[in-house]
Structure formats: C-alpha cells, structure tokens
Design an enzyme around this catalytic site. Sequence first.
Site, PDB file in Angstrom:
ATOM      1  N   GLY A 189       0.810  -1.208   0.000  1.00  0.00           N
ATOM      2  CA  GLY A 189       0.000   0.000   0.000  1.00  0.00           C
ATOM      3  C   GLY A 189       0.843   1.258   0.000  1.00  0.00           C
ATOM      4  N   VAL A 197       2.417  -5.243   3.653  1.00  0.00           N
ATOM      5  CA  VAL A 197       2.117  -6.348   4.550  1.00  0.00           C
ATOM      6  C   VAL A 197       2.485  -7.657   3.857  1.00  0.00           C
ATOM      7  CG1 VAL A 197       0.354  -7.512   5.927  1.00  0.00           C
ATOM      8  CG2 VAL A 197       0.230  -5.034   5.575  1.00  0.00           C
ATOM      9  N   ASP A 257      -6.075  -3.677  -3.783  1.00  0.00           N
ATOM     10  CA  ASP A 257      -6.429  -4.006  -2.398  1.00  0.00           C
ATOM     11  C   ASP A 257      -7.941  -4.005  -2.195  1.00  0.00           C
ATOM     12  OD1 ASP A 257      -6.462  -1.243  -2.860  1.00  0.00           O
ATOM     13  OD2 ASP A 257      -5.858  -0.733  -0.820  1.00  0.00           O
TER      14      ASP A 257
END
Length: 257
Positions: free
Chosen positions: A8, A13, A110
């Site tokens: 992001g 992550v 996402d």
Amino acid sequence: MLLAIDAGNTNIVFALYDGPAMRAQWRAVTQVSRTADEHAVWLSQLLALEGLTFHDLDQAIIATVVPALLFDLRALCRQYLKCEPLVVKDPAVELGIGIRADRPASVGADRLCNAVAAHDRYKGAVIVVDFGTATNFDIVAENGDFDGSVIAPGANLSIEALHQAAALLPRVAIHRAQTVIGRDTVPAMQSGVYWGYVGLIDGLIGRIKAEYGRPMTVVATGGLAHLFRPDIPAIEHVDPDLTMRGLMLIHARNTRK
C-alpha cells in the site's frame, strides 16, 4: 507455503499461508527505493523467527497500489522463492467477481481483494470500510461484484495536513478525545479529527444504505478500525485480515486444479 504481499501507500504487509490458515504476518513501511535484496534480508530474519527459510515458500501473490514497487517485489519472488508470483489485476488472474465501475482498471487491487474476501465471509451486500491512507467505503453486491465506492481522506492524512498547512498546529497522534470541546490546541485537534471522522463514517454509511436500498452488512478493516468502532454502532464487524484473506482466496482460485 504461500507468501501474500499487499503493498500500500503507507505499509507493505507480508503474510504466510499454509493452505487457508494464516501462519504469520509482518508489516514494513512502504519505501519505493527498497530493492528486492533489501526486502529479502528483512524477510529472511522474520522467517527465521518462525523456524522457516525461503525454501519453505514456493508460491506468491502480490497486490499493490504503488506501481513502482512491483518490479522489486516480483524480483523478490523470482530470486528468493524461485516462483513466478500472481499479480492481482494482471489480465490472466481471475478474481471471480465483476467490477461495476466506469473504469474498472482504476479500482485499486487491495479494494478488489477486500471485495473477494467480504463476499466469501459475509452474506448479502456488504460495505467494506477500509481505514488506510484513504478511508474507502467499497460496496460489494449480493453476488460478490464490486459495485462502487466512496473515497475520503484518511484520518492520519487529515491530521498531517493540518500540521503541514498551519504553522501553529503541531503534529499529534489520533486519539479518542474524551470530550468534544477541547480546552487546548492538541485536544481540540484530536477531537476534531476523531469525532469528525465518527460523524463522516456514520453519515456516509447511512447515505450509502439509503441509496442502495437494501440490507447491507458493514465490515471495517485497516489499522484504525478498532479505534473507531466503539463509537460507530453501524460497524458490525472488524476484520483486520480482510485484504490478506482476499489474496489467499484469489491465489487458490487461480491455482486450483
């Protein structure tokens, strides 16, 4: 074992999946200048804490909203995992959902992962409130299709903008102000951001439901979801791993024999 990567604007992550079960998850600050080798050094140390090495990982999937990161994340998978990663939004990768948008290519990877996971986990239409760099309100139709969205500045972005634009306003952390009226600058700023976002989120959920015209489940994800939920009764579930679960499900769909 699967390595799922969600890159992001603020954080990257990394999550390990052994089948449908998440084994570990780690977070790093997004830095476009970080090379594949630098990612590998950092990741190898965290794998070692789990008693694992790169040899235990043989599959990977990537979702990113920062195109400049993709080259090095792909290189990480090719050089150290010895595999070709799936990349969400590549034409060959099937999501299993439709994208009802005027420009489907503009919908972030996402957010598509969130839609896939929300449809898998919750019944009926869903509003996914994602507390990230932006605060996204993504609508998932009863059949799982991505069905539109609302995008607002994230709470951290707003509080940073106050500090940057006004010489006398300090940089402060987001905090649940005990009173709405602040008696000093810092509590006044914290109140404005916290209670302002409570009103924004609650109001937009109500307007989305009214416009959509049928029952909707509201699910929150992202780093600030737990902070805001107690004061927003419309949020029914907090699902911090929604994006990573979506990545796992998309990978499973595309590798199923």
